[in-house]
Design a protein around this motif. Structure first.
Motif, PDB file in Angstrom:
ATOM      1  N   SER A   1      -7.649   0.260   1.763  1.00 22.26           N
ATOM      2  CA  SER A   1      -8.392   1.422   1.271  1.00 22.26           C
ATOM      3  C   SER A   1      -9.561   1.794   2.180  1.00 22.26           C
ATOM      4  O   SER A   1      -9.977   2.936   2.208  1.00 22.26           O
ATOM      5  CB  SER A   1      -8.895   1.167  -0.148  1.00 22.26           C
ATOM      6  OG  SER A   1      -9.766   0.054  -0.154  1.00 22.26           O
TER       7      SER A   1
ATOM      8  N   ARG B   1      -5.772   5.534  -3.743  1.00 23.70           N
ATOM      9  CA  ARG B   1      -6.376   4.226  -4.016  1.00 23.70           C
ATOM     10  C   ARG B   1      -5.379   3.153  -3.583  1.00 23.70           C
ATOM     11  O   ARG B   1      -4.373   2.936  -4.240  1.00 23.70           O
ATOM     12  CB  ARG B   1      -6.702   4.086  -5.481  1.00 23.70           C
ATOM     13  CG  ARG B   1      -7.584   5.215  -5.984  1.00 23.70           C
ATOM     14  CD  ARG B   1      -8.564   4.739  -7.014  1.00 23.70           C
ATOM     15  NE  ARG B   1      -9.297   5.837  -7.596  1.00 23.70           N
ATOM     16  CZ  ARG B   1     -10.437   6.306  -7.109  1.00 23.70           C
ATOM     17  NH1 ARG B   1     -10.942   5.789  -6.022  1.00 23.70           N
ATOM     18  NH2 ARG B   1     -11.069   7.298  -7.691  1.00 23.70           N
ATOM     19  N   LEU B   2      -5.688   2.507  -2.466  1.00 23.67           N
ATOM     20  CA  LEU B   2      -4.805   1.480  -1.924  1.00 23.67           C
ATOM     21  C   LEU B   2      -5.373   0.094  -2.197  1.00 23.67           C
ATOM     22  O   LEU B   2      -6.583  -0.108  -2.080  1.00 23.67           O
ATOM     23  CB  LEU B   2      -4.635   1.682  -0.412  1.00 23.67           C
ATOM     24  CG  LEU B   2      -4.068   3.035   0.015  1.00 23.67           C
ATOM     25  CD1 LEU B   2      -4.031   3.138   1.525  1.00 23.67           C
ATOM     26  CD2 LEU B   2      -2.695   3.253  -0.575  1.00 23.67           C
TER      27      LEU B   2
ATOM     28  N   ASP C   1      -9.359   7.567   3.529  1.00 26.52           N
ATOM     29  CA  ASP C   1     -10.260   8.290   2.632  1.00 26.52           C
ATOM     30  C   ASP C   1      -9.692   9.698   2.483  1.00 26.52           C
ATOM     31  O   ASP C   1     -10.172  10.639   3.087  1.00 26.52           O
ATOM     32  CB  ASP C   1     -11.677   8.313   3.204  1.00 26.52           C
ATOM     33  CG  ASP C   1     -12.663   8.960   2.251  1.00 26.52           C
ATOM     34  OD1 ASP C   1     -12.423   8.898   1.032  1.00 26.52           O
ATOM     35  OD2 ASP C   1     -13.662   9.528   2.727  1.00 26.52           O
TER      36      ASP C   1
ATOM     37  N   ASP D   1       0.822  -1.206   0.000  1.00 28.91           N
ATOM     38  CA  ASP D   1       0.000   0.000   0.000  1.00 28.91           C
ATOM     39  C   ASP D   1       0.861   1.264   0.000  1.00 28.91           C
ATOM     40  O   ASP D   1       0.546   2.238  -0.691  1.00 28.91           O
ATOM     41  CB  ASP D   1      -0.953   0.010   1.204  1.00 28.91           C
ATOM     42  CG  ASP D   1      -2.172  -0.862   0.983  1.00 28.91           C
ATOM     43  OD1 ASP D   1      -2.373  -1.345  -0.155  1.00 28.91           O
ATOM     44  OD2 ASP D   1      -2.938  -1.057   1.945  1.00 28.91           O
TER      45      ASP D   1
ATOM     46  N   ALA E   1       0.824   4.104  -2.947  1.00 31.37           N
ATOM     47  CA  ALA E   1       0.609   5.535  -2.692  1.00 31.37           C
ATOM     48  C   ALA E   1       1.767   6.363  -3.244  1.00 31.37           C
ATOM     49  O   ALA E   1       1.557   7.440  -3.821  1.00 31.37           O
ATOM     50  CB  ALA E   1       0.435   5.784  -1.200  1.00 31.37           C
TER      51      ALA E   1
END
Length: 150
Positions: free
Chosen positions: A131, A126-127, A135, A39, A43
């Protein structure tokens, strides 16, 4: 001797299954570490793509010179940017970015002081795994300057 062997057997039978629990815990820790690493990498790559778009949009805007003054007086150190042309070029560039490349791309601002252009863009994070816990939007700014070399 026989007195010592009884407690050892009892102790061993009480610890049966401990290695399985330890193994499950280690697998969980390794999987969680992998998820966080993937993740974080995702990012980072999203931010890098957003910076590339912001840089290119700022460069496009820095080409929006005041054409009337340019044709009237020629290129010089006094050649300035036209704010309407800057805004049109940046907006047009960002609009051409495919949604498949950066989903949810938004132009947050364009400013020009006649010599330089500042562009701010953002996109949602958007992970792949976590996710539901994030947010937020990635926000980047880029600046380009009109430069004359005579």
């Amino acid at each position: 001797m026989s007195g010592r062997s009884v407690p050892t057997r009892a102790r061993l039978s009480d610890e049966r299954g401990s290695v399985l629990l330890l193994g499950i815990a280690w697998v969980g820790i390794v999987l969680l570490t992998l998820m966080v690493g993937i993740d974080a990498s995702s990012a980072f790559l999203q931010r890098r793509a957003l910076v590339a778009v912001a840089d290119a949009a700022a460069l496009a805007g820095a080409q929006g010179i005041d054409l009337d003054a340019y044709y009237r007086e020629g290129a010089s150190a006094q050649t300035a940017l036209d704010p309407r042309a800057v805004s049109a070029r940046v907006t047009g560039f960002v609009a051409q970015v495919p949604a498949s490349e950066i989903s949810g791309l938004r132009l947050d601002g364009v400013t020009s002081d006649g010599r330089s252009v500042m562009v701010q863009v953002s996109a949602p994070v958007r992970l792949p795994f976590l996710s539901g816990f994030v947010d937020d939007r990635i926000v980047v700014q880029s600046r380009a300057q009109l430069s004359y070399r005579g």
